[in-house]
Design a protein around this motif. Structure first.
Motif, short mmCIF file in Angstrom:
data_model
loop_
_atom_site.label_atom_id
_atom_site.label_comp_id
_atom_site.label_asym_id
_atom_site.label_seq_id
_atom_site.Cartn_x
_atom_site.Cartn_y
_atom_site.Cartn_z
N ASN A 29 0.87 -1.18 0.00
CA ASN A 29 0.00 0.00 0.00
C ASN A 29 0.91 1.23 0.00
OD1 ASN A 29 -1.39 2.31 1.52
ND2 ASN A 29 -3.11 0.97 1.05
N PRO A 411 -2.10 -7.15 -4.72
CA PRO A 411 -1.63 -5.77 -4.52
C PRO A 411 -0.11 -5.64 -4.47
CG PRO A 411 -3.40 -6.31 -2.98
CD PRO A 411 -2.97 -7.59 -3.62
N ASP A 419 -3.26 -1.19 -11.07
CA ASP A 419 -3.97 -0.84 -9.84
C ASP A 419 -5.05 0.20 -10.12
OD1 ASP A 419 -4.20 -0.85 -6.83
OD2 ASP A 419 -3.71 1.26 -7.17
N THR A 420 -4.70 1.18 -10.95
CA THR A 420 -5.69 2.21 -11.31
C THR A 420 -6.87 1.60 -12.05
OG1 THR A 420 -3.95 3.89 -11.44
CG2 THR A 420 -6.03 4.37 -12.57
N TRP A 422 -7.99 -1.57 -12.00
CA TRP A 422 -8.81 -2.42 -11.13
C TRP A 422 -9.58 -1.57 -10.12
CZ3 TRP A 422 -9.59 -7.76 -11.06
CH2 TRP A 422 -8.85 -8.50 -11.98
N THR A 423 -8.98 -0.52 -9.62
CA THR A 423 -9.68 0.32 -8.65
C THR A 423 -10.89 0.98 -9.29
OG1 THR A 423 -7.63 0.75 -7.44
CG2 THR A 423 -9.44 2.29 -7.09
N GLU A 424 -10.71 1.49 -10.49
CA GLU A 424 -11.84 2.14 -11.18
C GLU A 424 -12.93 1.13 -11.53
OE1 GLU A 424 -10.07 4.11 -14.49
OE2 GLU A 424 -9.26 5.77 -13.26
N GLY A 427 -13.25 -1.12 -7.36
CA GLY A 427 -13.18 -0.50 -6.03
C GLY A 427 -11.90 -0.84 -5.28
N SER A 428 -11.61 -0.05 -4.27
CA SER A 428 -10.35 -0.19 -3.53
C SER A 428 -10.35 -1.36 -2.55
CB SER A 428 -10.07 1.12 -2.78
OG SER A 428 -11.12 1.39 -1.86
N GLU A 429 -11.51 -1.93 -2.24
CA GLU A 429 -11.59 -3.03 -1.28
C GLU A 429 -11.65 -4.40 -1.97
OE1 GLU A 429 -11.63 -2.50 2.21
OE2 GLU A 429 -11.01 -0.54 1.45
N ARG A 430 -11.32 -4.44 -3.23
CA ARG A 430 -11.59 -5.64 -4.04
C ARG A 430 -10.84 -6.88 -3.56
NH1 ARG A 430 -8.48 -1.97 -6.33
NH2 ARG A 430 -6.41 -2.49 -7.11
#
Length: 838
Positions: A29, A411, A419-420, A422-424, A427-430
């Protein structure tokens, strides 16, 4: 985190920086990266190690930063975000809050967590580190134990003629993200153990891994003799004597440390046989706690012990001469376990009565565990074959080894671009829950979004390769690297990656089988390729080192100049660069010697595709929609003709399918067929082969049942274990008396009447189970049907069992067998008796 949180004072902010730097969550992170870059940009960019950055920074510069309210506010926000994260609900807390599982002790010889903590060699440490991180993400309560190696494995340099040189730099614990384990009085905690007759001291260091904790043991205590101080110097160095002392330290001192710190694990997870002495010491602690004999204590301990094997060949098991075991463990066995040395030696043998048989750590691990698993579906089958000698007369299919296929901590291995994306999309908790719906969200992404992300990652990768290459040329003194052509990689060219330990069974030269054809592929005028390689050979593996030399000679050829790059000193940092940027990952082991393999899993999250032998994880992951495969899914040994055929098949795939798919562009300049494979690979395989799935599988299918069994045997002072010991003794004594007196199968099809008469001797009827058995057909399971008891023993002393049933196959396919039966017992793991109809 809101910035109006009360700002820390300069002194408190400096303490907070220490707390943040010592939590290895920064390895996956990157929210605090800007803080470390402000403290020392040059050190941070070179090491990516907050602890080193903080401790080597100019004190004056740090004092100046701490004097700035904006910097202190950023530190305050980072510390508050850490605290908030630790208090957030987790998958484990939501699903298993009321379970009997409160602590899992995870033992492994090595851990790959970050290049800032270089105490790993390869795959075993990769698995351990990634699972520890995933346990933190999911809230699974894990405490881990390993060894703090002063020199890790080794660093690699090359000579001018392309030979590998092994270097062993020293790990200064004060510069590693660790803190010493102290007593309540503030003294260094020292764990006493024995090597032979003499006591020695083991120190411990603590690494924070998010919610998880890792303790690393160290024998470099000034009070120890020089030979003992060097026990934890090198990972996998030295001879059998050193290896045994390392495994005693890991297992016995490791469990003793947890006990002294107040941990009471429900489950002990042995990551390879190296750690098997932990279960023995666990039993010793139960002996003292419950005042029971060793065997009864071991029955309790093994119920809560899981053994994961990673070995695919018999030579991979650690074996020790019986005399060596006696030299180092006789005092411990006789004084602490209160058993004869032969009793312990029997636990490490296939034949407990063969006093010349070496002591096998894998055999020990099986004999002290309540469950065993391999690390892929294929490896589970291979392990059943390897462990069959411990279960004589049992069919290989029923040797008690399951499997949990490995996965990687996504991660840790994803690029900024991935990362960008997958986040979009998700979500960040995936990666902190069940991953439900991830595949659908990735499949919903359009071609342009996926292809743009892949191209950005490839361009970033090529920049990193060039920068890393230049840095290592300038600072490493690596004359072999300096003699190689400077990389001339292009961001528009199909990029292949290959990085493995250079060992002959991994066939790292298969791609080099026909050098001229490979050169033509790399320099093709319309569909060129470029290849980035990395890998080390064990310092004692001369054949593996020769393969490196051969690749370096090929890289100097004028016709491939700049299109092939060898990245020296393959480590976690180099691996991250490679898996984030390559388009196609190549893996060529000899089946079935790749237990699982994880390198190819790391490209999945980044949109990379795989071309791999049908071995390990790829044997169950492969489908034409997600990549390409080599081999026919069968074992061929070391047949040169098979190697030649598979090399030819690989060249043909690269030339006829892979390159055309990459370069065939639609009207928007996008290779639609390639992106289609990317999309399906990312959607289908990334969640499936993630450490998130692995840790949830272990929790649901192994940890929770093990905790339940452990507590059942622990209850009432271990009464259930006492009863099990008596039951085992009775079976061991009386089983030779058991005889299948008669078997009849009669009646019409669909209503077969099966009647069995047993002479049980002194065995109680409820201590056995009678079964009708038929061998498997093709890849299916065997047919096993329980025949229930009919009436009581007759005047001849026979006990009758009857069943009326339909049979799917001719009666001649079936045979009757008798096995032990008792509730709560793992058969045949805890009782291997079996009698077949003659």
């Amino acid at each position: 985190m809101a910035s109006d949180t009360r700002t820390l004072t300069a002194r408190a902010a400096e303490h907070a920086l220490t707390t943040l730097a010592l939590d290895l969550r920064w390895s996956w992170n990157h929210a605090t990266d800007p803080l470390w870059r402000q403290i020392d940009p040059e050190c941070w960019d070179r090491t990516r190690n907050p602890w080193t950055t903080l401790n080597t920074a100019s004190r004056a510069h740090l004092k100046m930063l701490l004097g700035k309210p904006a910097f202190r506010r950023a530190v305050t926000d980072a510390l508050a975000a850490q605290a908030e994260r630790l208090h957030q609900p987790t998958w484990f807390g939501r699903k298993h809050d009321a379970s009997p599982l409160s602590c899992i002790a995870y033992f492994s010889m090595e851990y790959m967590l970050s290049e800032a903590l270089p105490i790993y060699s390869g795959g075993l440490g990769n698995v351990a580190g990634d699972q520890l991180k995933a346990a933190s993400d999911l809230g699974v309560p894990v405490v881990a134990v390993g060894l703090l190696f002063a020199q890790g494995y080794f660093r690699q340099e090359l000579t001018s003629d392309g030979r590998q040189q092994a270097l062993y730099p020293f790990n200064d614990p004060s510069l590693l993200p660790l803190s010493p384990v102290l007593t309540e009085e503030g003294d260094v905690l020292r764990i006493p153990i024995h090597f032979g007759q003499g006591p020695i001291w083991v120190r411990a260091w603590k690494a924070v891994v998010g919610r998880a904790t890792l303790y690393l043991l160290d024998t470099n205590d000034p009070a120890n003799p020089p030979g003992v101080r060097c026990v934890t110097t090198q990972l996998y160095g030295g001879d059998a004597d050193l290896r045994l002392r390392q495994e005693i330290t890991l297992g016995i001192a490791g469990w003793r440390l947890l006990d002294q710190l107040g941990y009471q694990p429900d489950v002990c997870h042995l990551n390879e046989g190296h750690a098997a002495f932990a279960a023995v010491e666990r039993a010793r602690c139960l002996m003292d706690r419950l005042r029971i004999p060793f065997r009864q204590a071991l029955v309790i301990a093994r119920a809560g012990t899981l053994f994961t094997t990673h070995t695919a060949v018999p030579a991979g098991f650690d074996r020790f001469p019986p005399g060596l075991i006696g030299t180092y463990l006789a005092h411990y066995v006789e004084k602490r376990l209160d058993i004869p040395l032969d009793t312990l030696l029997a636990l490490g043998r296939a034949d407990p009565n063969d006093h010349g048989e070496p002591f096998n750590m894998a055999w020990l691990a099986i004999h002290v565990s309540g469950a065993v698993n391999g690390v892929s579906r294929l490896h589970g089958a291979v392990s059943r074959r390897l462990f069959a000698p411990l279960f004589p007369r049992w069919p290989e299919r029923e040797v008690p080894v399951g499997h949990v296929t490995n996965g990687v901590h996504t991660p840790t291995w994803d690029s900024i671009e991935a990362d960008t994306l997958w986040t979009e999309a998700a979500g960040s908790e995936r990666w902190r829950g069940t991953q439900e719906g991830l595949a659908d969200r990735i499949r919903a992404l359009d071609d342009r979004t996926l292809w743009t992300t892949r191209c950005q990652a490839r361009a970033a990768f090529i920049h990193k390769v060039a920068a890393t290459y230049a840095e290592r040329q300038g600072f490493s003194g690596d004359v072999g690297l300096a003699s190689l052509p400077v990389p001339a990689l292009s961001p528009d060219v199909l990029t292949l990656g290959f990085a493995r330990r250079f060992a002959t069974y991994k066939r790292p030269d298969l791609l080099l089988h026909d050098p001229d054809r490979l050169a033509r592929l790399l320099s093709h005028p319309e569909q060129p390729m470029q290849l980035v390689l990395a890998g080390k050979a064990h310092p004692a593996d001369l054949a593996g080192q020769a393969l490196i030399t051969r690749w370096l000679a090929f890289a100097r050829r004028p016709d491939v100049r700049g299109r092939i790059v060898f990245m020296t000193d393959y480590d976690m940092a180099v691996a991250q660069i490679l898996v984030q940027g390559v388009d196609l990952w190549i893996n060529t082991p000899r089946r079935p010697w790749e237990a699982s393999g994880t390198s190819g899993m790391k490209v999945l999250v980044n949109g990379g595709l795989n071309l791999s032998e049908l071995d390990g994880w790829w044997a169950e992951a492969y489908a034409p929609e997600v990549g390409w495969a080599l081999g026919d899914g069968r074992e061929h040994g070391e047949d040169p003709a098979v190697d030649a055929a598979e090399a030819e098949a690989m060249y043909t795939l690269l030339e006829s399918e892979i390159a055309p798919a990459f370069y065939a562009r639609d009207g928007q300049g996008i290779p639609a067929a390639w992106v289609g494979r990317m999309r399906e690979s990312m959607a289908r395989l990334t969640p499936l082969f993630s450490a998130n799935r692995v840790v949830r599988d272990y929790t649901d299918h192994f940890y929770l049942p093990a905790a339940t069994r452990y507590h059942a045997r622990l209850a009432d002072g271990g009464q259930a274990a006492h009863d099990i010991v008596q039951w085992q003794d009775r079976l061991d004594t009386a089983w030779p008396e058991l005889r299948i007196a008669s078997v009849t199968i009669s009646g019409p099809e669909g209503q077969r009447h099966v009647a069995v008469a047993l002479s049980l001797g002194h065995i109680p009827a409820d201590a056995v189970q009678v079964q009708l058995y038929a061998d498997p057909i093709d890849a299916g399971p065997p047919s096993v049907t329980v025949i229930p008891p009919g009436d009581c023993r007759d005047s001849d002393g026979l006990t009758h069992y009857t069943l009326t049933t339909g049979l799917d196959r001719p009666a001649g396919d079936y045979t009757v067998r008798v096995i032990p039966a008792r509730s709560g017992i793992a058969i045949p793991l805890e009782s291997t008796h079996i009698t077949w109809q003659r």
